[in-house]
Design a protein around this motif. Structure first.
Motif, PDB file in Angstrom:
ATOM      1  N   LEU A  84      56.850  29.644  16.251  1.00 31.88           N
ATOM      2  CA  LEU A  84      57.635  30.623  15.443  1.00 31.88           C
ATOM      3  C   LEU A  84      59.137  30.857  16.048  1.00 31.88           C
ATOM      4  O   LEU A  84      59.970  31.438  15.139  1.00 31.88           O
ATOM      5  CB  LEU A  84      56.938  32.037  15.594  1.00 31.88           C
ATOM      6  N   SER A  85      59.277  30.106  17.172  1.00 28.84           N
ATOM      7  CA  SER A  85      60.815  30.383  17.501  1.00 28.84           C
ATOM      8  C   SER A  85      61.577  29.346  16.879  1.00 28.84           C
ATOM      9  O   SER A  85      62.895  29.673  16.869  1.00 28.84           O
ATOM     10  CB  SER A  85      60.926  29.904  19.059  1.00 28.84           C
ATOM     11  N   LEU A 141      68.829  33.271  16.608  1.00 25.86           N
ATOM     12  CA  LEU A 141      67.764  33.685  17.438  1.00 25.86           C
ATOM     13  C   LEU A 141      68.735  34.656  18.292  1.00 25.86           C
ATOM     14  O   LEU A 141      69.254  34.081  19.155  1.00 25.86           O
ATOM     15  CB  LEU A 141      67.268  32.486  17.914  1.00 25.86           C
ATOM     16  N   ALA A 142      68.323  35.977  18.318  1.00 32.11           N
ATOM     17  CA  ALA A 142      68.958  37.071  19.089  1.00 32.11           C
ATOM     18  C   ALA A 142      68.301  37.038  20.421  1.00 32.11           C
ATOM     19  O   ALA A 142      68.988  37.491  21.429  1.00 32.11           O
ATOM     20  CB  ALA A 142      69.250  38.388  18.357  1.00 32.11           C
ATOM     21  N   GLN A 154      58.510  37.895  23.330  1.00 32.07           N
ATOM     22  CA  GLN A 154      59.142  38.487  21.871  1.00 32.07           C
ATOM     23  C   GLN A 154      60.011  37.535  21.340  1.00 32.07           C
ATOM     24  O   GLN A 154      60.794  36.745  22.202  1.00 32.07           O
ATOM     25  CB  GLN A 154      60.004  39.895  22.473  1.00 32.07           C
ATOM     26  N   LEU A 155      60.278  37.553  19.923  1.00 35.13           N
ATOM     27  CA  LEU A 155      61.313  36.827  19.281  1.00 35.13           C
ATOM     28  C   LEU A 155      62.054  37.783  18.253  1.00 35.13           C
ATOM     29  O   LEU A 155      61.403  38.589  17.618  1.00 35.13           O
ATOM     30  CB  LEU A 155      60.936  35.611  18.747  1.00 35.13           C
ATOM     31  N   THR A 156      63.373  37.677  18.295  1.00 33.34           N
ATOM     32  CA  THR A 156      64.002  38.360  17.555  1.00 33.34           C
ATOM     33  C   THR A 156      64.984  37.769  16.663  1.00 33.34           C
ATOM     34  O   THR A 156      66.041  37.059  17.556  1.00 33.34           O
ATOM     35  CB  THR A 156      64.851  39.804  18.043  1.00 33.34           C
ATOM     36  N   ASP A 215      64.098  40.311  12.009  1.00 27.76           N
ATOM     37  CA  ASP A 215      62.666  39.996  12.018  1.00 27.76           C
ATOM     38  C   ASP A 215      62.493  39.956  13.463  1.00 27.76           C
ATOM     39  O   ASP A 215      62.811  39.224  14.372  1.00 27.76           O
ATOM     40  CB  ASP A 215      62.370  38.288  11.555  1.00 27.76           C
ATOM     41  N   ASP A 216      61.591  40.865  13.920  1.00 22.89           N
ATOM     42  CA  ASP A 216      61.255  41.028  15.239  1.00 22.89           C
ATOM     43  C   ASP A 216      59.714  40.703  15.541  1.00 22.89           C
ATOM     44  O   ASP A 216      58.939  41.375  14.784  1.00 22.89           O
ATOM     45  CB  ASP A 216      61.484  42.591  15.805  1.00 22.89           C
TER      46      ASP A 216
END
Length: 151
Positions: free
Chosen positions: A21-22, A68-69, A75-77, A89-90
């Motif tokens: 998902l990253s 990609l913050a 976690q991915l944001t 999208d978090d």
């Protein structure tokens, strides 16, 4: 602002789900609104990587530049922006029964006059959230292969 939240149990280990998902270009396989999502930044995916996303919603195409913050072990944001909206999208990941529990939150903040439409669109974004919840586990199975988790 519109917020949609879904909690999904995935039959793959956290590390595999997070890596898959990253790469936000995989949104083409799990986000029903995404038509194309092209990685713009060279090199491996890392915080700061950018994508050009073309989506369709209610018959209209829109383009956002996603970044990609935040990327951490749980976690991915991703933050997407254009003149009309900011979309976040978090994704939070935790180990759960040999697989992954994914908490997915989508936030949509409209800008300018478009803010007036937000209350009218909430129901449609909830429907999209339901479609993501249906499509994402299958996309992970296709992208990662059959579950290695015992049944």
């Amino acid at each position: 602002m519109i917020e949609v939240k879904r909690v999904l149990d995935i039959d793959h280990p956290v590390e595999e789900v997070l890596v898959y998902l990253s790469d936000f270009s995989h949104a083409e396989s799990w986000d029903p609104g995404t038509i194309t999502c092209e990685k713009l930044s060279p090199g491996p995916v890392a915080t700061g990587t950018e994508w050009h996303n073309v989506s369709e919603f209610r018959g209209r195409r829109t383009e956002l530049r996603y970044t990609l913050a935040l990327r951490s072990p749980d976690q991915l944001t991703f933050v997407g922006r254009n003149k009309t909206a900011t979309s976040t999208d978090d994704m939070h990941f935790e180990r759960h029964q040999g697989g992954t529990r994914l908490t997915y939150r989508a936030h949509l903040q409209f800008h300018g006059i478009a803010r007036l439409a937000a209350p009218l669109l909430k129901r449609e974004f909830e429907r999209l959230g339901d479609q993501v919840a249906e499509r994402l586990p299958a996309a992970l199975d296709r992208g990662l292969g059959p579950s290695s988790r015992p049944t």
